[in-house]
Enzyme design. Structure first.
Site, PDB file in Angstrom:
ATOM      1  N   SER A  51       0.831  -1.214   0.000  1.00  0.00           N
ATOM      2  CA  SER A  51       0.000   0.000   0.000  1.00  0.00           C
ATOM      3  C   SER A  51       0.862   1.260   0.000  1.00  0.00           C
ATOM      4  CB  SER A  51      -0.928   0.006   1.224  1.00  0.00           C
ATOM      5  OG  SER A  51      -0.187  -0.195   2.415  1.00  0.00           O
ATOM      6  N   ASN A 103      -2.239  -2.598  13.343  1.00  0.00           N
ATOM      7  CA  ASN A 103      -3.693  -2.412  13.296  1.00  0.00           C
ATOM      8  C   ASN A 103      -4.144  -1.150  14.028  1.00  0.00           C
ATOM      9  OD1 ASN A 103      -3.605  -4.762  11.904  1.00  0.00           O
ATOM     10  ND2 ASN A 103      -4.467  -6.053  13.528  1.00  0.00           N
ATOM     11  N   THR A 151     -39.376  26.979 -10.723  1.00  0.00           N
ATOM     12  CA  THR A 151     -39.667  25.622 -10.257  1.00  0.00           C
ATOM     13  C   THR A 151     -39.920  24.837 -11.541  1.00  0.00           C
ATOM     14  OG1 THR A 151     -42.045  26.006 -10.085  1.00  0.00           O
ATOM     15  CG2 THR A 151     -40.751  26.414  -8.099  1.00  0.00           C
ATOM     16  N   SER A 154     -13.087  26.920 -27.925  1.00  0.00           N
ATOM     17  CA  SER A 154     -13.232  25.709 -28.717  1.00  0.00           C
ATOM     18  C   SER A 154     -12.162  25.701 -29.799  1.00  0.00           C
ATOM     19  CB  SER A 154     -14.621  25.686 -29.367  1.00  0.00           C
ATOM     20  OG  SER A 154     -14.609  24.877 -30.530  1.00  0.00           O
ATOM     21  N   LYS A 186     -16.924  30.427 -28.994  1.00  0.00           N
ATOM     22  CA  LYS A 186     -17.244  29.735 -27.741  1.00  0.00           C
ATOM     23  C   LYS A 186     -16.556  30.297 -26.509  1.00  0.00           C
ATOM     24  CE  LYS A 186     -19.390  25.718 -28.452  1.00  0.00           C
ATOM     25  NZ  LYS A 186     -20.456  25.265 -27.585  1.00  0.00           N
ATOM     26  N   ASN A 199     -16.657  28.343 -23.113  1.00  0.00           N
ATOM     27  CA  ASN A 199     -17.233  27.181 -22.440  1.00  0.00           C
ATOM     28  C   ASN A 199     -16.937  27.185 -20.934  1.00  0.00           C
ATOM     29  OD1 ASN A 199     -18.329  26.112 -24.802  1.00  0.00           O
ATOM     30  ND2 ASN A 199     -16.438  25.009 -25.312  1.00  0.00           N
ATOM     31  N   GLU A 238     -18.512  22.471 -15.444  1.00  0.00           N
ATOM     32  CA  GLU A 238     -18.904  21.124 -15.889  1.00  0.00           C
ATOM     33  C   GLU A 238     -18.092  20.053 -15.158  1.00  0.00           C
ATOM     34  OE1 GLU A 238     -19.503  21.063 -20.436  1.00  0.00           O
ATOM     35  OE2 GLU A 238     -18.440  22.920 -20.005  1.00  0.00           O
ATOM     36  N   TYR A 279      -9.665  -6.621  12.421  1.00  0.00           N
ATOM     37  CA  TYR A 279      -8.984  -6.149  11.219  1.00  0.00           C
ATOM     38  C   TYR A 279      -8.983  -7.212  10.129  1.00  0.00           C
ATOM     39  CZ  TYR A 279      -5.495  -4.376   8.002  1.00  0.00           C
ATOM     40  OH  TYR A 279      -4.873  -3.932   6.870  1.00  0.00           O
ATOM     41  N   LYS A 314      -8.283   3.789   2.075  1.00  0.00           N
ATOM     42  CA  LYS A 314      -7.599   5.075   1.968  1.00  0.00           C
ATOM     43  C   LYS A 314      -7.782   5.782   0.632  1.00  0.00           C
ATOM     44  CE  LYS A 314      -4.285   3.101   5.069  1.00  0.00           C
ATOM     45  NZ  LYS A 314      -5.018   1.802   4.920  1.00  0.00           N
TER      46      LYS A 314
HETATM   47  N1  ARG Z   1      -1.211  -1.284   5.319  1.00  0.00           N
HETATM   48  C1  ARG Z   1      -2.149  -1.817   6.250  1.00  0.00           C
HETATM   49  C2  ARG Z   1      -3.525  -1.128   6.052  1.00  0.00           C
HETATM   50  O1  ARG Z   1      -3.539  -0.090   5.537  1.00  0.00           O
HETATM   51  C3  ARG Z   1      -1.695  -1.580   7.642  1.00  0.00           C
HETATM   52  C4  ARG Z   1      -2.272  -2.512   8.641  1.00  0.00           C
HETATM   53  C5  ARG Z   1      -1.761  -3.873   8.378  1.00  0.00           C
HETATM   54  N2  ARG Z   1      -2.128  -4.783   9.414  1.00  0.00           N
HETATM   55  C6  ARG Z   1      -2.010  -6.086   9.249  1.00  0.00           C
HETATM   56  N3  ARG Z   1      -2.414  -6.842  10.221  1.00  0.00           N
HETATM   57  N4  ARG Z   1      -1.582  -6.648   8.130  1.00  0.00           N
HETATM   58  O2  ARG Z   1      -4.545  -1.661   6.412  1.00  0.00           O
END
Ligand code: ARG
Length: 459
Positions: free
Chosen positions: A24, A111, A156, A278, A284, A286, A291, A318, A326
Site C-alpha cells: 500500500s 492495526n 420551479t 473551442s 465559444k 465554455n 462542468e 482487522y 484510503k
Molecule cells: N497497510 C495496512 C492497512 O492499511 C496496515 C495494517 C496492516 N495490518 C495487518 N495486520 N496486516 O490496512
C-alpha cells in the site's frame, strides 16, 4: 530473502505478484507525517511508563526526527518490498539507530497504528474541507451583498415561477454549505478518539497509558473498545458521506453556472480565467470548470459506495480488505478541495448581468401569483377563484403576446368586474420581491439582513 518485519517463520519471500497486491506504500505514504507523530507519542508514553529505557526512547525520537526531515525533503526512499508506510518508517529507523528501533513496536500493532494514522489524516482533511467551504461561502456572501436588489426569475420545474433577487439565490447555497460545515464538525468530533493502544485487537499486557497518547495527539479521548478500535472505518465513511453531500451541493451550483452563462440566459459571464475556447468554433466561451465540478461528483459518490461495500461483510476485527479504505478518501479530498477552489474562483470573478436577469423576468408571467393574492386581499375573492381568474388573464396576455401589466384595465374587468387601477402596482417584479418580507423571504431588505447574519454565522 524473507520479510525482515515478519519473516521469522518463513523460509522464502513473497512472490512478486504477492508483493504487488499486498503493498500500500504507493498511496499510504500520504500518512507519513501522521505515522511519525503517532510513533513519537507512543514512544514518549512507553518511556514515561518505564516500558522502554529513556536512552532508547531518545534515540528513537531522534531517528524519527531525521526520517521526518528526509521525507519532507524528498530524500526518503520508499520501498514496495516494505509494504506500507509503517514498515518503511520502522525499517529506516533500524538503519539509522540500530536494534533499539525494535523497541518502538512494543505494545503496538500496525492495526492500531494505521487506525490512528488514518484518523489523524482524516481529521486534518475535515479541517481543510471546512476552510474550503468557508471560502466559498465568503465568495457567495460577497456576491449576495452586491446583488440584494438584482431581480431575476425564480424557477420551479425550470419554468418561471416568481421574481426573486440574485443575492437570495446565492444565499441558498450559503445555507447548504453551512449545513455541510456542521456535518464536518459533527463527524470530526466523532472521529477524534485515539485507537492507539488497542494493539492487534485485544489490548496489551504492558502498563500503557492510553490517555497520555490520546492527549499528545490532540484526540479528545482514547477509543473505548479495542476490537472496535481496529475494525471500524466509520470515520472515513463519515468523511465520504459528508464530502458526497457537499459535492452534490457544489454540482447543483455548477449546473446553474453552466446554464446561467449560456448565450440564451446570459445571467452571468465567467471570467476569461475560468472559461475555455473551442478548437473549431471561435465564438465559444465554455464553462469547463463548472462542468468538471458537476462531473467529478461521481468520483466522490463512488468512493462512498466503494468503502461501504468494502466494509459491509467484514467480521471483527482487522481484515486486509480495510487497506482499501484510503484511496477513496484521498481522492475525495483532492477532488472536493479542487472543486471548492474552482467554484470560489468562478464566483469571485464572474460578471453578473442584471439587465439580462431583469429581461428574463418579463417573460413567463412571474407576477401571476401577486395578481391572485391582490384579488384575495383587495376584493376578498377566495384564493381558488382568484387563481382561476388570474389564469384567464394569463391566457389573455399570452394570446396577445404581452405581459400581465400590458393588459388594459377594461380587458381585465371583462374577466373580473371588480378589478381596479390599483392592481398595476403589484404586477411589477420590484413590487413582487419587495412584498415577500416573510422571514427567510426574498425581499431585498430581508436579503440585506440575511447577508449580515450570514457574515456573523459563517465568516
Ligand atoms: N497497510 C495496512 C492497512 O492499511 C496496515 C495494517 C496492516 N495490518 C495487518 N495486520 N496486516 O490496512
Amino acid at each position: 530473502g524473507t520479510n525482515p518485519m515478519w519473516g521469522g517463520r518463513f523460509a522464502a519471500g513473497p512472490a512478486a505478484i504477492m508483493e504487488r497486491i499486498n503493498a500500500s506504500i504507493g498511496f499510504d505514504r500520504k500518512l507519513w507525517a501522521q505515522d511519525i507523530a503517532g510513533s513519537r507519542a507512543h514512544v514518549a508514553m512507553l518511556a514515561a511508563q518505564g516500558i522502554v529505557p529513556a536512552e532508547d526512547a531518545a534515540a528513537i525520537t531522534g531517528g524519527l526526527d531525521q526520517i521526518e526531515q528526509e521525507i519532507a525533503e524528498g530524500r526518503f526512499e520508499f520501498k514496495t518490498s516494505l509494504e506500507d508506510i509503517h514498515f518503511n518508517v520502522e525499517s529506516r529507523l533500524t538503519e539509522i539507530i540500530g536494534p533499539a528501533a525494535g523497541r518502538l513496536h512494543t505494545a503496538r500493532s500496525r492495526n492500531d497504528q494505521v487506525a490512528t494514522d488514518f484518523r489523524l489524516w482524516v481529521r486534518d482533511a475535515f479541517d481543510r474541507l471546512d476552510q474550503g467551504m468557508q471560502a466559498l461561502q465568503a465568495a457567495l456572501i460577497g456576491q449576495a451583498e452586491a446583488h440584494a436588489d438584482t431581480i431575476l426569475p425564480g424557477f420551479t420545474h425550470l419554468q418561471v415561477a416568481q421574481p426573486i433577487v440574485f443575492g437570495h439565490h446565492l444565499l441558498a447555497y450559503v445555507e447548504m454549505l453551512g449545513r455541510d460545515r456542521s456535518r464536518v464538525a459533527d463527524a470530526r468530533a466523532r472521529a477524534n478518539e485515539c485507537p492507539l493502544g488497542a494493539a492487534a485487537l485485544a489490548g496489551t499486557p504492558y502498563p500503557i497509558d492510553r490517555h497520555m497518547t490520546a492527549a499528545a495527539l490532540g484526540f479528545d479521548r482514547p477509543t473505548a473498545n479495542s476490537l472496535d478500535s481496529v475494525s471500524d472505518r466509520d470515520f472515513a465513511l463519515d468523511y465520504l458521506a459528508t464530502a458526497g453531500i457537499c459535492a452534490m451541493h457544489l454540482s447543483r451550483l455548477a449546473e446553474e453556472i453552466v446554464f446561467w452563462s449560456t448565450p440564451q440566459f446570459r445571467f452571468i459571464r465567467l471570467s476569461d480565467g475560468f472559461s475555455t475556447g473551442s478548437s473549431i468554433m471561435p465564438q465559444k466561451r465554455n464553462p469547463d470548470a463548472a462542468e468538471l465540478v458537476r462531473g467529478k461528483t461521481g468520483r466522490v459518490f463512488g468512493g462512498l459506495a466503494a468503502l461501504l461495500t468494502v466494509m459491509k461483510g467484514l467480521p471483527l476485527t482487522y481484515q486486509k480488505d480495510m487497506q482499501e479504505d484510503k484511496e477513496p478518501v484521498f481522492d475525495a479530498d483532492d477532488t472536493l478541495m479542487l472543486c471548492l477552489a474552482a467554484l470560489t474562483g468562478m464566483v469571485e470573478s464572474w460578471t453578473v448581468n442584471p439587465q439580462a436577469m431583469r429581461r428574463a423576468t418579463e417573460a413567463g408571467f412571474p407576477t401571476a401569483t401577486d395578481l391572485a393574492d391582490w384579488l384575495v386581499r383587495t376584493l376578498g375573492v377566495p384564493f381558488r377563484e382568484a387563481h382561476h381568474i388570474t389564469g384567464h388573464l394569463v391566457k389573455l396576455a399570452e394570446d396577445k403576446g404581452c405581459g400581465l401589466s400590458d393588459l388594459k384595465l377594461a380587458e381585465m374587468q371583462a374577466v373580473h368586474a371588480g378589478i381596479t387601477d390599483a392592481v398595476y402596482a403589484v404586477l411589477t417584479a420590484e413590487a413582487s420581491v419587495a412584498s415577500r418580507k416573510s422571514f427567510g423571504g426574498t425581499a431585498p431588505d430581508r436579503v440585506r439582513e440575511a447577508v449580515r447574519t450570514a457574515k456573523e454565522r459563517f465568516l
